[in-house]
Design an enzyme around this catalytic site. Structure first.
Site, PDB file in Angstrom:
ATOM      1  N   GLU A 194       0.884  -1.177   0.000  1.00 47.10           N
ATOM      2  CA  GLU A 194       0.000   0.000   0.000  1.00 47.10           C
ATOM      3  C   GLU A 194       0.907   1.207   0.000  1.00 47.10           C
ATOM      4  O   GLU A 194       1.742   1.344   0.891  1.00 47.10           O
ATOM      5  CB  GLU A 194      -0.857   0.028   1.266  1.00 47.10           C
TER       6      GLU A 194
ATOM      7  N   CYS B 149      -2.091   9.061   4.094  1.00 44.34           N
ATOM      8  CA  CYS B 149      -2.011   8.678   2.681  1.00 44.34           C
ATOM      9  C   CYS B 149      -3.257   9.156   1.960  1.00 44.34           C
ATOM     10  O   CYS B 149      -3.224   9.457   0.780  1.00 44.34           O
ATOM     11  CB  CYS B 149      -1.882   7.178   2.584  1.00 44.34           C
TER      12      CYS B 149
HETATM   13  P1  NAD Z   1       8.422   4.787   4.258  1.00 43.69           P
HETATM   14  O1  NAD Z   1       8.185   4.113   2.946  1.00 43.69           O
HETATM   15  O2  NAD Z   1       9.525   5.736   4.348  1.00 43.69           O
HETATM   16  O3  NAD Z   1       8.672   3.690   5.368  1.00 43.69           O
HETATM   17  C1  NAD Z   1       7.780   2.618   5.582  1.00 43.69           C
HETATM   18  C2  NAD Z   1       8.519   1.454   6.202  1.00 43.69           C
HETATM   19  O4  NAD Z   1       9.415   0.895   5.259  1.00 43.69           O
HETATM   20  C3  NAD Z   1       9.360   1.825   7.410  1.00 43.69           C
HETATM   21  O5  NAD Z   1       9.177   0.817   8.389  1.00 43.69           O
HETATM   22  C4  NAD Z   1      10.775   1.803   6.849  1.00 43.69           C
HETATM   23  O6  NAD Z   1      11.753   1.533   7.805  1.00 43.69           O
HETATM   24  C5  NAD Z   1      10.691   0.682   5.849  1.00 43.69           C
HETATM   25  N1  NAD Z   1      11.692   0.703   4.793  1.00 43.69           N
HETATM   26  C6  NAD Z   1      12.296   1.765   4.232  1.00 43.69           C
HETATM   27  N2  NAD Z   1      13.119   1.374   3.259  1.00 43.69           N
HETATM   28  C7  NAD Z   1      13.015   0.039   3.169  1.00 43.69           C
HETATM   29  C8  NAD Z   1      13.585  -0.944   2.294  1.00 43.69           C
HETATM   30  N3  NAD Z   1      14.412  -0.622   1.331  1.00 43.69           N
HETATM   31  N4  NAD Z   1      13.215  -2.217   2.475  1.00 43.69           N
HETATM   32  C9  NAD Z   1      12.345  -2.564   3.405  1.00 43.69           C
HETATM   33  N5  NAD Z   1      11.785  -1.685   4.263  1.00 43.69           N
HETATM   34  C10 NAD Z   1      12.112  -0.398   4.132  1.00 43.69           C
HETATM   35  O7  NAD Z   1       7.013   5.444   4.634  1.00 43.69           O
HETATM   36  P2  NAD Z   1       6.624   6.276   5.926  1.00 43.69           P
HETATM   37  O8  NAD Z   1       7.307   7.603   5.871  1.00 43.69           O
HETATM   38  O9  NAD Z   1       6.754   5.460   7.142  1.00 43.69           O
HETATM   39  O10 NAD Z   1       5.056   6.492   5.664  1.00 43.69           O
HETATM   40  C11 NAD Z   1       4.550   7.470   4.858  1.00 43.69           C
HETATM   41  C12 NAD Z   1       4.185   6.929   3.496  1.00 43.69           C
HETATM   42  O11 NAD Z   1       3.299   5.831   3.635  1.00 43.69           O
HETATM   43  C13 NAD Z   1       3.462   7.903   2.607  1.00 43.69           C
HETATM   44  O12 NAD Z   1       3.943   7.797   1.320  1.00 43.69           O
HETATM   45  C14 NAD Z   1       2.021   7.429   2.666  1.00 43.69           C
HETATM   46  O13 NAD Z   1       1.245   7.804   1.551  1.00 43.69           O
HETATM   47  C15 NAD Z   1       2.184   5.973   2.776  1.00 43.69           C
HETATM   48  N6  NAD Z   1       1.023   5.339   3.371  1.00 43.69           N
HETATM   49  C16 NAD Z   1       0.189   4.630   2.563  1.00 43.69           C
HETATM   50  C17 NAD Z   1      -0.935   4.044   3.103  1.00 43.69           C
HETATM   51  C18 NAD Z   1      -1.889   3.249   2.249  1.00 43.69           C
HETATM   52  O14 NAD Z   1      -2.721   2.563   2.804  1.00 43.69           O
HETATM   53  N7  NAD Z   1      -1.795   3.304   0.942  1.00 43.69           N
HETATM   54  C19 NAD Z   1      -1.200   4.186   4.460  1.00 43.69           C
HETATM   55  C20 NAD Z   1      -0.309   4.909   5.251  1.00 43.69           C
HETATM   56  C21 NAD Z   1       0.804   5.471   4.693  1.00 43.69           C
END
Ligand code: NAD
Length: 974
Positions: free
Chosen positions: A731, A765
């Site tokens: 997501e 999001c």
């Molecule tokens: P992010 O993508 O920076 O981080 C999410 C998670 O991924 C964290 O736990 C991070 O440590 C991990 N991560 C980062 N790089 C990684 C890699 N290479 N491999 C594996 N894991 C890795 O996102 P964020 O800042 O925590 O959240 C905000 C984002 O999430 C926004 O873009 C928002 O739109 C999205 N979001 C989407 C939904 C949805 O349902 N579509 C819901 C909530 C948030």
């Protein structure tokens, strides 16, 4: 019924009959609209919706097209000028545009305007004064009510205050010049004087209101006018009562006898509120006026309570409201002289009760008054005057456009099947029936019944006890900040080198000391999950679901504390934190139910064969979550994975590990066996190691587009020894648009945009980050959005009224600021709030609400997710163009449309390509099981969280076919 009671009943009937005699409203041909509205429910609904949108339609062709959309080619039976007041029916099919449209639109506007003016006294002071003078001649007094738009900014609240001042000045002058000078009475709506009124933040709302009201009351006192506070939605009730009482105890007003307040008999709270109000008036020592009304928002109050699962604040049956009205009336009349009663009603029985009760209390007719609405039941007013009663006409005035919602409420009232006016006027219901006594007042709390899956009920912050409990939980958690968070592998806590998780509002405040995992820990955690898989996947779905249900109950029991942790670690404001915890609880319960549903093996037999279809777990899963819904999102992903029989390694976002540890703690307490859920706080590198591990069967990820894409790519690689393709559920982000159509209700549209764009500083999001405005209202809407965004509270998340809290960390803050700086080069900046002079605290990673207009559709402002309180607005010439612009991004998560055109709403359903489309409401706050959530295109792969297909992603479907024919014998042949 005792002798005395039956005497009173006889007296009430006698008075009632006298009032009714000759006072039955006659409906004439000019009441075409009321006639139409009482035909059937569809006609009523369409007529109401058409009248509601009409004033917003600026061009003739649009009036005609809306008529077609609402009434079809059959048209609308409206009075046509020149045919003697008779009804004509415009054949809409013939009037495409041009002159036909002009004539038709003109006739419709005139016809509706004429009807509206029946209930609205005029637009200008002179027009209204003339009407007041003729009322005076008929022996009627009046109280003025200024019609207006909903106040959505502090600038608009200032305008209102000025308008009230102007009314006090101009009308008192006019009235003083009459031969028999008349006292000005003015009704005031508190919501018009404060754009930030919110039950959750009662103290601040009360203080803000008092500032403007003090000036108005002072002015009223100087010009010897009377002020009554109107009562509005239930959310504002306690605030209104408090402001009234607190102001009237201030030295400047303590001895002022010209203040009044409306109270609504349809509220279950009101009998107690009336008693408290009487006690207040008695102790204050100066009389007050109480205007007793039934209440105008019954549907609204009922629906909002039902939506949220709250106790319904209004009586369920009309008869109960009648009983409450009579009960309160008696209390109030008996409280004379501390309270002067204004019985505001069109119900003749209630009037008769008031007169009988006044007589019983020994009050002469001048010691109370009746209030009736302008343009309603005029014959009854005359009847009352003839009987020596004082009648005050509640007289709305002002611009017709904002007056339409008032007009619609009157139409509703006149045409509701249980309305006294309709029964007395149109239905000609028998006198005895009309004057019948209502049953006794029922007590108790009535809970709303929800349909389908029952969601956890959000806190109702109108209730002081709920607010107090929430505030206490914040203090409790404040005292335990600095929580140690170890890793959990195979049921064992492991402490490692720690990093601090800090409070975005006070970066020096340590919320948790987090043991950080390494790639080696990742490997050990996966091994633990693998070891636990056999036993866990062999349990029945019922056993696994029971653990989820128990965890849900445990979460519910510590709800406010869980919210408080979000407030400190992720800067979630009160209401948002509460909503997140509710959603987490919903996920646990919903997926437990869903797992049971899916656990039933499906029998797909055919002749000679048994075919059994069932779902089995996939194996070891990795769950990687974001920080912005720090409990709900990981709870959803973890619950779905484990309830279907998988085992899991959870890696929370580095910004919210304490919140994640609470989920782990609760599931462990609920009886989850060791190794089923392993917990691995850590940085992005740990995430990478987990995704790459060949033993992992699936990854459930929620986060940004960039990371989602990286995980998809990394997950697709097949490593040595790996015997399967990994399933990736991702997501991701959004660039969500709201279209404001040229016929939209702008009060609602602006409020919906501001809430969707700036709630939790735009870090959802689903948040709105683009607005596309159709048509001529562009500049006005831009201004109103900017003014509303300039008014919302930026502040600490622990303060209940905060809407814009700090963004998650300093890194996010500088990224957002850079995006704003870059935006200034391509678009027109209309709002930027920086520094303490704009209410922005100096400590913490704050970014104030920022609004750009004229944003080029190809610019990064319009295309890239900024994930902060930044809104990009652009213009579209037509609705089709708006749809094209809305779809012209690589994201497809949420979207919204504010429109009152049935055709445009239908078109949006088909062509506005987003995962979650919201029509005429905000675009955030999806509810589990009712609004399954998730997007497509670059917003995600996988089916929707909280929906019927979600769990399937965590399973492998299998089909087992057995040939059951042996030696020519088949057991299934009868
Ligand atoms: P992010 O993508 O920076 O981080 C999410 C998670 O991924 C964290 O736990 C991070 O440590 C991990 N991560 C980062 N790089 C990684 C890699 N290479 N491999 C594996 N894991 C890795 O996102 P964020 O800042 O925590 O959240 C905000 C984002 O999430 C926004 O873009 C928002 O739109 C999205 N979001 C989407 C939904 C949805 O349902 N579509 C819901 C909530 C948030």
């Amino acid at each position: 019924m005792g002798a005395v009671a039956s005497d009173i009943q006889t007296q009430i009937s006698a008075i009632g009959r006298e009032l009714l005699a000759g006072a039955r409203t006659k409906w004439s041909a000019s009441d075409w609209l009321l006639g139409l509205m009482t035909r059937d429910e569809t006609a009523r609904l369409n007529a109401l919706r058409f009248v509601d949108v009409l004033p917003a339609l600026t061009d003739d062709a649009s009036v005609v097209s809306h008529m077609k959309e609402y009434f079809g080619d059959e048209g609308l039976p409206i009075p046509i000028p020149g045919i003697g007041g008779g009804l004509g029916r415009f054949a809409l099919g013939l009037a495409g545009g041009g002159i036909g449209a002009k004539v038709m639109a003109g006739a419709v506007r005139t016809a509706v305007g004429t009807m509206a003016r029946r209930f609205i006294a005029g637009e200008t002071v002179d027009e209204v004064t003339t009407k007041l003078a003729s009322m005076k001649k008929e022996g009627l007094d009046f109280t003025l009510d200024l019609l207006g738009e909903t106040t959505i900014s502090e600038a608009e609240a200032d305008d209102y205050q000025k308008k009230y001042d102007d009314i006090l000045l101009s009308f008192t002058k006019k009235l003083a010049a009459w031969k028999e000078p008349s006292k000005l009475k003015l009704a005031i709506k508190l919501s018009s004087l404060c754009s930030q009124m919110a039950a959750v933040d009662e103290d601040r709302s009360v203080e803000m209101l008092k500032v403007r009201l003090r000036l108005i009351l002072q002015h009223a006192r100087e010009v010897n006018a009377e002020i009554t506070f109107d009562m509005e939605a239930y959310n504002y009730k306690n605030i209104t009562l408090r402001v009234f009482k607190e102001l009237l105890l201030e030295p400047a007003f303590k001895d002022w006898p010209d203040a009044g307040i409306a109270m609504q008999a349809y509220l279950r709270d009101t009998p107690a509120d009336v008693e408290a109000m009487i006690a207040f008036a008695q102790s204050r020592g100066t009389p007050i006026l109480v205007r007793l009304v039934r209440g105008a928002y019954w549907d609204y109050e009922t629906v909002i309570a039902r939506q949220n699962g709250w106790p319904i604040p209004v009586w369920s049956k009309k008869e109960e409201t009648d009983a409450s009205y009579e009960h309160c009336l008696r209390l109030l009349l008996a409280a004379y002289p501390a309270v002067r009663t204004a019985a505001a009603t069109h119900n003749v029985r209630s009037m008769a009760v008031a007169m009988a009760a006044a007589q019983a209390a020994g009050l002469s007719p001048d010691k109370m008054e009746f209030q009736m609405l302008y343009g309603m039941a005029d014959e009854v007013k005359t009847s009352l005057v003839k009987q020596g009663q004082s009648v005050v006409v509640y007289t709305p005035f002002g611009d017709l456009l904002p007056g339409m919602s008032y007009f619609v409420r009157r139409l509703l009232e006149n045409t509701a099947s249980q309305s006294f006016l309709r029964m007395a006027g149109m239905e000609k219901v028998d006198e005895t029936e009309l004057l019948k006594a209502p049953g006794p007042l029922a007590g108790g709390i009535v809970m709303a019944q929800q349909k389908g899956f029952v969601n956890e009920t959000p806190r109702r912050f109108t209730a002081p006890a709920e607010r107090r409990a929430f505030a206490a939980a914040i203090e409790q958690v404040r005292a335990s900040l600095g929580r140690k968070v170890p890793l959990l592998i195979a049921g064992k806590n492991i402490e490692t080198v720690t990093e601090n998780s800090t409070d975005p509002a006070k970066p020096s405040r340590v919320v948790g000391q987090i043991s950080v995992g390494t790639p080696d820990h990742a490997s050990a955690a996966i091994a633990a999950a693998e070891a636990a898989f056999d036993a866990w996947s062999s349990k029945t779905a019922a056993e696994r679901a029971a653990i989820l249900k128990s965890a849900a109950d445990k979460m519910a029991a510590r709800r406010d504390q869980l919210s408080a942790w979000q407030i400190f670690e992720t800067a979630k404001p009160w209401r948002e934190a509460d909503a997140d915890v509710c959603e987490a609880i919903d996920f646990l319960r919903f997926y437990a139910d869903e797992a049971l549903r899916l656990s039933n093996e499906q029998n797909l037999d055919r002749a000679g064969e048994s075919n059994a279809y069932r779902y089995e777990p996939r194996g070891v899963g990795v769950v990687i979550g974001p920080w912005n819904f720090p409990l709900a999102i990981i709870t959803g992903m973890v619950a779905a994975a484990i309830v279907t029989g998988n085992t899991v390694v959870l890696k929370p976002a580095p910004q919210s590990p304490v919140n994640a540890s609470l989920l782990v703690e609760i599931l462990t307490e609920a009886g989850l066996p060791p190794g089923v859920l392993n917990f691995l706080p850590g940085n992005d590198g740990v995430g990478e190691a987990l995704v790459a591990d060949p033993r992992v069967a699936f990854v459930a990820f929620t986060g940004s587009e960039a990371v989602g894409k990286a995980i998809n790519a990394a997950g697709a690689l097949v490593h040595p020894g790996q015997t399967h393709i990994k399933r990736i559920i991702a997501e991701m982000g959004g660039k969500n648009a709201i279209i404001i159509d040229d016929d939209a209700d702008l009060d609602e549209a602006v409020a919906g945009v501001v809430e969707s764009a700036f709630g939790y500083a735009g870090q959802k999001c689903s948040a709105c980050s683009r607005v596309i405005i159709v048509g001529n209202a562009y500049e006005d809407v831009v201004k109103r959005i900017a003014a509303a965004a300039a008014s919302i509270k930026v502040g600490l998340p622990e303060e209940p009224g905060t809407i814009v809290s700090p963004v998650i960390d300093a890194e996010a803050q500088s990224r957002i600021r850079n995006a704003i700086d870059a935006g200034k080069k391509t678009a027109r900046l209309v709002l930027e709030r920086t520094g303490p002079e704009h209410g922005i605290p100096t400590e913490g990673s704050f970014v104030g609400p920022t609004v750009f207009a004229d944003v080029p559709p190809t610019s990064p402002l319009f295309q890239e997710e900024i994930f902060g309180p930044v809104l990009a607005i652009t213009r579209a010439n037509t609705f089709d163009e708006a749809l094209t612009l809305a779809n012209a991004t690589r994201f497809a998560l949420t979207g919204g449309l504010f429109s009152r055109s049935p055709n445009h709403l239908a078109l949006a359903r088909k062509k506005f390509r987003v995962g979650n489309l919201y029509l005429n409401r905000k675009i955030t706050g999806a509810i589990v099981a009712h609004q399954p959530f998730g997007g497509f295109k670059m917003s995600g792969v996988g089916s929707k969280a909280g929906g019927l297909d979600y769990l399937l992603q965590f399973t492998e479907p299998r089909c087992v076919t057995e040939n059951i024919i042996r030696r020519g014998f088949s057991p299934d042949v009868e």
